[in-house]
Design an enzyme around this catalytic site. Structure first.
Site: not given
Ligand code: 3PY
Length: 254
Positions: A10, A12, A95, A97, A165, A171, A217
């Site tokens: 991803n 982003k 997601h 976000e 997630e 992040g 992460s």
């Molecule tokens: C992350 O690894 O922080 C993610 O949000 C993956 O989508």
């Protein structure tokens, strides 16, 4: 059921034509012999580039969101049919976000997933709890409410991926422990099986093939222990997917 692992990057809101070129061609050059399915989800303007570089490789590509509406008067939105024209196999939906920064509800996320399905795309549907929700013991209820609006047609098709997630691990550099993640993945799998069983025997049989990814992460240092869990079928990779060697290391761990 044997599920082939999937490692999906991803990106982003990152990338540039030149940086992408290096990353994508590096992936093509070094992804031979990988056992897992590999994909990258890139910003819309880079889909043509991803298609051009990846088209003859085993690496799939996709987008990071799509519109829940039909094509037409909807300034700034991108329809499932457009993603399909650019050869996308996957599209991330919901997601955290998108949920927090853009107010996407679970109902809208389910609509997006449905649009993806109808256009032959495989939605990667993200769910996850915040730190406050985890600490108050609400994790499983939160996940359930995020899954609840998913449509019977989608569940019956079994052509989708779920991604767990935990918001507190996105992040932040914090990762759920393999045991914490496995507990949630087992819950999600069970939810899917029960829901599909209520639809039809065929749906129940197919749902066993749906992959549940861990995201938040995941990096080379923790990928192996997460991917060793029985209900973790791959990863949705944020920051580490932007660094060729790190992304490949995770792919090799799968
Ligand atoms: C992350 O690894 O922080 C993610 O949000 C993956 O989508």
């Amino acid at each position: 059921t044997q599920r082939k692992k999937l490692i999906a990057g991803n990106w982003k809101m990152n990338g540039s034509l030149s940086a992408n070129q290096a990353l994508l061609s590096g992936l093509v050059g070094q992804s031979q012999g990988l056992v897992a399915d590999v994909a990258v989800c890139v910003p819309f303007p880079y889909l043509a580039q991803a298609q051009e570089v990846l088209k003859d490789s085993a690496v799939a590509w996709g987008a990071q969101t799509l519109s829940e509406r039909e094509p037409g008067a909807c300034t700034g939105e991108v329809a499932a049919s457009m993603l399909q024209e650019f050869g996308c196999r996957y599209v991330i939906v919901g997601h955290s976000e998108r949920r927090t920064l853009f107010g996407e509800s679970s109902v809208v996320v389910a609509q997006k997933a449905e649009h993806a399905r109808v256009s032959g795309l495989c939605p990667i549907i993200c769910v996850g709890e915040t730190l406050a929700e985890r600490e108050s013991g609400a994790t499983l209820n939160v996940l359930k409410s995020q899954l609840e609006p998913l449509r019977a047609g989608l569940l019956t098709s079994a052509d989708f991926v779920l991604a767990y997630e935990p918001v507190w691990a996105i992040g932040t550099g914090k990762t759920a422990s393999p045991e914490q993640a496995q507990e949630v993945h087992a819950y999600l799998r069970n939810w899917l099986v029960e829901r599909a069983a209520a639809i039809s025997l065929e749906a129940q049989q197919r749902i066993a093939g749906v992959r549940i990814l861990y995201g938040g992460s995941m990096k080379p240092a923790n990928a192996q222990s997460l991917l060793a869990q029985p209900d973790i079928d791959g990863g949705l990779i944020g920051g580490a997917s932007l660094v060729l060697e790190e992304f490949l290391a995770i792919c090799r761990a799968a």
